[in-house]
Write a protein that holds these residues in place. Structure first.
Motif, PDB file in Angstrom:
ATOM      1  N   ILE A 196       0.830  -1.204   0.000  1.00  0.00           N
ATOM      2  CA  ILE A 196       0.000   0.000   0.000  1.00  0.00           C
ATOM      3  C   ILE A 196       0.866   1.256   0.000  1.00  0.00           C
ATOM      4  N   ILE A 227      -9.135   3.932   3.848  1.00  0.00           N
ATOM      5  CA  ILE A 227      -8.173   3.629   4.913  1.00  0.00           C
ATOM      6  C   ILE A 227      -8.735   2.554   5.831  1.00  0.00           C
ATOM      7  N   ALA A 228     -10.052   2.663   6.118  1.00  0.00           N
ATOM      8  CA  ALA A 228     -10.672   1.627   6.945  1.00  0.00           C
ATOM      9  C   ALA A 228     -10.559   0.273   6.252  1.00  0.00           C
ATOM     10  N   THR A 230      -8.170  -0.713   4.249  1.00  0.00           N
ATOM     11  CA  THR A 230      -6.817  -1.245   4.419  1.00  0.00           C
ATOM     12  C   THR A 230      -6.622  -1.814   5.822  1.00  0.00           C
ATOM     13  N   GLY A 231      -7.217  -1.140   6.823  1.00  0.00           N
ATOM     14  CA  GLY A 231      -7.107  -1.657   8.184  1.00  0.00           C
ATOM     15  C   GLY A 231      -7.778  -3.012   8.315  1.00  0.00           C
ATOM     16  N   LEU A 232      -8.992  -3.130   7.752  1.00  0.00           N
ATOM     17  CA  LEU A 232      -9.710  -4.405   7.815  1.00  0.00           C
ATOM     18  C   LEU A 232      -8.931  -5.491   7.089  1.00  0.00           C
ATOM     19  N   GLY A 234      -5.728  -5.623   6.786  1.00  0.00           N
ATOM     20  CA  GLY A 234      -4.634  -6.009   7.672  1.00  0.00           C
ATOM     21  C   GLY A 234      -5.097  -6.963   8.758  1.00  0.00           C
TER      22      GLY A 234
END
Lengths: 261, 259
Positions: A196, A227-228, A230-232, A234
């Motif tokens: 990313i 962004i959320a 990408t967090g999920l 991860g």
């Protein structure tokens, strides 16, 4: 009874997540932060819905996951092969120990300008960074694993005249596997970060470049939604890696349990 | 003495060989992007003059130091709070896992919204990215405080600040150090990334500037400098850590010794 005990952390955890969502919803109304900078939860959720309905989002997600998977595979295979070769030959291990410790802290982002020049915004520039960063994670763990081989088992295998290949397969590999799995788990997380990052900074296709586009076109809610995501992603990768680890090492845990008793 | 020499020899041998290979392999290189190592090394002192270092490297390092320090203090303080209570931990665990899973560089566009593109932005980006490994490791460390020691403290009536200082922080410090080490490499990455995005000085900015103006040997010398910087910081960290945690490493060695 046991169910109630186990359910409590889940409920508490869910309440924590709900609290976060509520906080983001309410903060813009209190005027502490402007809604231009931090849109309330429902607008981020709506933006997320818009994103999910768009084909370009799924294409970006696919690009990111593809770069992640290819890069991780290359890094894992290279890390395991190099690690076993280095670990099995004592001279090599002594020679490389310092170099590995030296090369590892070189920040992967130092390679960004080079990647841009060599590959432009193609997927290869993402791959270059992903492979470089995650290779070390695997290699270091494999080296620890090879060091952990029981000398008695190793010597027994030698005196029974096992060929080098059989020694690697039946003595070294089972010992190193838990370490290898830890290495893969760490590498999987690092690979996502670098994939990313590369897309964000270089502009290679993927979620990262979509975030950069959302930011430069002032689509703030979309940016938060991405962004959320990408967090999920991860979290999902972490959970999946942990699951695979547990599955592959179930025998190992039980063996260790017996030894401890 | 000779053992030390052997050790140094072994440590330096492979880097020397690698550099030699690099030198020989690129000596006749006419690839525009991969200049001969000789050329890179010749440019190095011309590019990284004292003025350049003061104008570009120093500001980067100061941002890194400030952001990292903030992250260490915030991470340890929050970690003590979260790790101290089982309930708080259960509430915050999924939230923290989520924040840790977000790749730190995507913080750059977010924090640019709040803090513009000045020094504050870079410091906040570095602090916000570095805080998670420190925080989560502190939580783990606080959780794993030896129960015998904890009970002893309780029976002696050691509470409050004394308990935190002598029991909790002490026993969590190896874990905290592990988190700080992870945070350091994240910090270097964020320092460079935030400067690549928007800056008028700094190491990341300069390297990208070289790349855009196709000053290839200069760019390579910048990459080399970044590598050296990463190396120097990690060596420095290890020195400080082995001094500060000498008691811990000694204990580990003593425990391992007999087996």
């Amino acid at each position: 009874m046991t169910r109630a005990v186990r359910a409590t952390p889940v409920i508490l955890g869910l309440s924590g997540l709900t609290g976060l969502l509520l906080l983001v919803e309410l903060l813009p109304y209190t005027g502490v932060v402007s809604a231009d900078y931090l849109p309330p939860t429902h607008r981020i959720a709506a933006a997320l819905g818009d994103e999910l309905a768009e084909g370009a989002f799924w294409a970006a997600l696919w690009d990111t996951l593809l770069a992640w998977a290819i890069g991780l595979t290359i890094a894992v295979v290279a890390g395991i092969v190099v690690g076993i070769v280095i670990g099995a030959v004592p001279v090599l291990r002594a020679l490389t120990a310092s170099t590995i410790e030296f090369l590892r802290p070189i920040p992967s982002v130092a390679l960004i300008p080079l990647a841009v020049l060599l590959y432009g915004t193609e997927i290869q520039s993402t791959l270059m960074l992903v492979v470089y960063a995650s290779f070390w994670q695997v290699l270091i763990q494999v080296l620890y694993g090879v060091q952990d081989v029981d000398p008695v088992a190793e010597e027994t295998a030698r005196s029974f005249g096992f060929s080098p290949w059989y020694r690697v397969r039946y003595v070294l590999w089972p010992t190193a596997l838990p370490y290898v799995m830890t290495g893969i788990r760490l590498a999987a997380a690092v690979a996502l970060v670098l994939a990313i990052t590369a897309e964000l900074v270089i502009g290679a296709p993927g979620l990262g470049s979509r975030i950069a586009v959302a930011q430069s076109s002032n689509a703030v809610a979309n940016m938060y939604a991405l962004i959320a995501v990408t967090g999920l992603l991860g979290v999902a990768i972490n959970l999946a890696a942990r699951g695979v680890e547990r599955l592959l090492l179930s025998w190992h845990q039980s063996v260790r349990g017996e030894v401890l008793i | 003495m000779s053992r030390v020499l052997t050790k140094v020899g072994l440590a330096v041998a492979l880097p020397a060989v690698l550099f030699a290979i690099w030198w020989v392999a690129t000596e006749g290189s006419d690839n525009f992007y991969v200049p001969p190592l000789r050329e890179i090394l010749q440019t190095f002192p011309d590019v990284w003059t004292w003025d350049r270092i003061r104008a570009d490297v120093l500001p980067s390092l100061i941002r890194l130091a400030v952001g990292y320090t903030i992250a260490v203090f915030a991470g340890v303080a929050l970690g003590l709070l979260v790790g101290g209570s089982r309930r708080v931990r259960a509430v915050l665990e999924p939230v923290l896992e989520f924040f840790r899973a977000i790749p730190p560089p995507v913080l750059v566009p977010v924090i640019m919204l709040f803090a513009g593109i000045g020094d504050t932005m870079k410091v906040v980006v570095i602090a916000a990215g570095c805080v998670w490994p420190i925080l989560l490791n502190t939580v783990e460390g606080v959780r794993a405080v030896d129960s015998v020691l904890a009970d002893t403290c309780r029976s002696y009536g050691i509470t409050g600040a004394n308990r935190v200082r002598h029991l909790v922080l002490r026993s969590a410090s190896p874990q905290i150090a592990a988190g700080m080490r992870q945070a350091l490499s994240i910090g270097i990455i964020l320092m460079v990334i935030s400067e690549m995005f928007a800056a008028s000085n700094g190491l990341g900015f300069t390297i990208v500037q070289f790349q855009r103006s196709f000053a290839i040997p200069d760019m390579w010398s910048g990459i080399l400098l970044l590598g050296l910087l990463g190396l120097a910081l990690s060596v420095l960290f290890r020195l400080v850590e082995s001094r500060a945690l000498a008691w811990y490493h000694g204990q580990r060695r003593a425990q391992r010794g007999p087996s």
